[in-house]
Design an enzyme around this catalytic site. Structure first.
Site, PDB file in Angstrom:
ATOM      1  N   LYS B 229       0.834  -1.200   0.000  1.00  0.00           N
ATOM      2  CA  LYS B 229       0.000   0.000   0.000  1.00  0.00           C
ATOM      3  C   LYS B 229       0.875   1.258   0.000  1.00  0.00           C
ATOM      4  O   LYS B 229       0.651   2.196  -0.778  1.00  0.00           O
ATOM      5  CB  LYS B 229      -0.919  -0.014   1.227  1.00  0.00           C
ATOM      6  N   ARG B 243      -2.433   4.499  -8.424  1.00  0.00           N
ATOM      7  CA  ARG B 243      -3.137   4.161  -7.190  1.00  0.00           C
ATOM      8  C   ARG B 243      -4.438   3.409  -7.454  1.00  0.00           C
ATOM      9  O   ARG B 243      -4.931   2.663  -6.597  1.00  0.00           O
ATOM     10  CB  ARG B 243      -3.410   5.438  -6.388  1.00  0.00           C
ATOM     11  N   ASN B 247      -7.807  -0.629  -6.285  1.00  0.00           N
ATOM     12  CA  ASN B 247      -9.247  -0.873  -6.376  1.00  0.00           C
ATOM     13  C   ASN B 247      -9.584  -2.240  -6.962  1.00  0.00           C
ATOM     14  O   ASN B 247     -10.751  -2.499  -7.261  1.00  0.00           O
ATOM     15  CB  ASN B 247      -9.909   0.217  -7.211  1.00  0.00           C
ATOM     16  N   HIS B 267     -17.047  -5.544   3.990  1.00  0.00           N
ATOM     17  CA  HIS B 267     -16.290  -5.002   2.858  1.00  0.00           C
ATOM     18  C   HIS B 267     -15.328  -6.044   2.282  1.00  0.00           C
ATOM     19  O   HIS B 267     -15.250  -6.236   1.065  1.00  0.00           O
ATOM     20  CB  HIS B 267     -15.518  -3.748   3.304  1.00  0.00           C
TER      21      HIS B 267
END
Lengths: 365, 365
Positions: B229, B243, B247, B267
């Site tokens: 990350k 970035r 997703n 999630h």
């Protein structure tokens, strides 16, 4: 004649265009700045401004090949609320605004602040354009401060989000009510008081032309006022130090607005009283008496209030000040004039002294 | 043994500390980073986390000379709302938080997002610290994306606001419910799938240790996950291009969460299904079948869902996707794996192909 000046902020620099009839060419300005024609753009405006300008602006943008949609809120400070922001975002989503979209503020300071915070926060930030339609907005539309209010404090939830450009069509000012004109000029005078003695004198000498909306005087005054704002903001975008001088009159001013209930006192009126208070404070701190007499004389000349209505509660005003953002680690930070055209950031003003000034502002006249 | 890594973002760079028992030393970390003792600081947490950790963290900060106050919201995604943000700001104002104050997120991703947006917007931005207490938050606590939801779309109102540091005490993970552990590991696996084939294999080989909360495996996995990350965010803080690879699985995942009503699907579960969908899409675009089989096998090994519940409406899922932020100027942008450990940003995926994948995800098993 179009006057143009630049707010210098490195890669976030942008121009301010000031002139009569610029809205006729709104499409060309959007094109010049590379606003997306493929993505929808949102015009945020209020019920008053919408009546006169929403249709022509929309038409011209459509003619130029843009995809404008609009959201009209109620005129007035109450629209600077999170609940209204959520409604504007509903429109953004329903209209399919994406990351390449632009949010346009068409209106005064309330619209600029609200639309600007939508632009800052929608999808974590999209492009933003300011089309101010009031004199007051010559201040708020420059510098990137955007925010909504909280029931307990003004402008407390917001961001720094610079526009792509500011398009200032002075023709839109001709239809403003007289009270709003005078209140708007209050911020123009402030820009003189903090930065430029000569411009202050010019304002006083041209009070009648300005309140009478003489186009040439207006354009010059707005150009100079925006210029002071741009110069200050360029040196301190995020209000680490210098930018705080723009808050002259705002400590008392914001407190008065909060105590009055948003909207009873116009912002420009509240800070006019606040600037007279700051001048009184200055004299009490040992500066020449003239600072107070000149400051008060100018605001009277513009027909602006220079006293706090007697029924306002002093305790309530002091409490409202405690919630203001100008307090750091319990110390009271105050913008104090040291001569006409110059101010200092005084970090050691005692609350007792401010209270004394508030009491005097309620009594003397 | 404390593991430390840095998110490189120029002057906004910050460290992530990962280790067992770090909360014992919370005061020392705050001191090291120059958090103000003169201004109050706000801990935002939720009802579940508060029970275990609010008192000890508050006590330790007080012992070290800080002035913590707290605001506890209901656990769950519903707290990521503007109305809750306004309540938190009420606490900020009542407690007298000023510009030198810090907002601390003590909790999972919901708390990080909510508290982070408070920190980003309160007084136009104050300092922010992340203390994640879930596995999922190893993802959300790094990179500065903060936001609240709108009734029509997730994370649509927010900002980029980097923390001062992230303090990750792995002891807090030991009390997590099993379902949350597995859902949290879903983002860890994602970090392997987009960036690091070797780490992906390690995850699969260590599925039992990870779901069993083996401290050493957890620390290593979080360190590697945060590392991916951090590497991605360092290269593209504001999601201009790279970035977006973070997703992976989120286009379908977010749509499923929206359709399910926030909270029904966790999630991590929703994006597990989404990643399987992205793998199916990849194969349909001509990539090796193995991408799908391996991806699905891993998620099954972690006990995560790999299919959309059959009663979810396909039209509703597609509509929810249209509101997602991953659409630019009408084109569908999709993160597609090209091999294990590598993805591409495909800007030309047709909605029909995605719809086909959604249908297959509802049927096959």
């Amino acid at each position: 004649m179009i006057k143009e000046l630049t707010v210098n902020l490195g890669e976030r620099s942008y121009p301010i265009y000031i002139g009569q009839g610029l809205l006729e060419e709104v499409g060309a300005y959007f094109e010049k700045h590379g606003i997306s024609k493929a993505s929808p753009l949102l015009i945020v405006t209020d019920s008053h401004v919408a009546e006169r300008y929403l249709q022509p602006v929309t038409d011209r943008l459509k003619e130029a090949g843009f995809q404008p949609v609009s959201h009209t809120v109620q005129a007035g400070e109450k629209s600077k609320a999170l609940s209204v922001l959520e409604e504007v975002v509903t429109t953004c989503l329903e209209a399919g605004l994406d990351r390449k979209s632009t949010v346009v503020a068409l209106g005064g300071g309330v619209i600029g602040d609200l639309a600007g915070f939508v632009a800052a926060s929608y999808m974590r930030g999209v492009r933003f354009i300011q089309i101010p339609t009031t004199i007051l907005a010559h201040d708020s539309s420059v510098g990137g401060k955007v925010a909504v209010n909280h029931p307990l404090a003004k402008n407390i939830i917001g961001a720094f989000h610079q526009p792509e450009f500011v398009l200032y069509d002075t023709s839109t000012l001709l239809s403003l009510p007289d009270r709003e004109v005078r209140a708007g000029l209050s911020e123009m005078i402030k820009h003189g008081l903090i930065w430029d003695a000569e411009f202050t004198t010019w304002c006083e000498d041209n009070a009648d032309r300005l309140t009478g909306l003489d186009p040439e005087a207006l354009q010059y005054g707005l150009y100079k006022g925006c210029g002071v704002k741009a110069a200050v903001v360029s040196q301190d975008e995020r209000e680490n130090d210098l930018r705080a001088i723009l808050n002259l009159g705002h400590t008392i001013g914001h407190a008065l607005e909060a105590v009055a209930g948003y909207g009873e006192l116009l912002h420009g009126e509240a800070i006019a009283i606040g600037m007279v208070g700051a001048a009184m404070l200055s004299v009490q701190l040992g500066n020449p008496e003239e600072i107070h007499t000149v400051t008060e004389r100018i605001f009277r000349k513009f027909g602006l209030p220079v006293r706090i209505p007697a029924h306002y509660d002093t305790d309530a005003i002091m409490t409202a000040m405690m919630h203001d953002k100008k307090f750091k680690e319990g110390q009271m930070v105050y913008i104090v004039p040291t001569e006409i055209g110059k101010v200092e950031i005084n970090k050691n003003v005692s609350a007792a002294l401010v209270r004394d000034v508030v009491e005097r502002l309620k009594q003397e006249d």
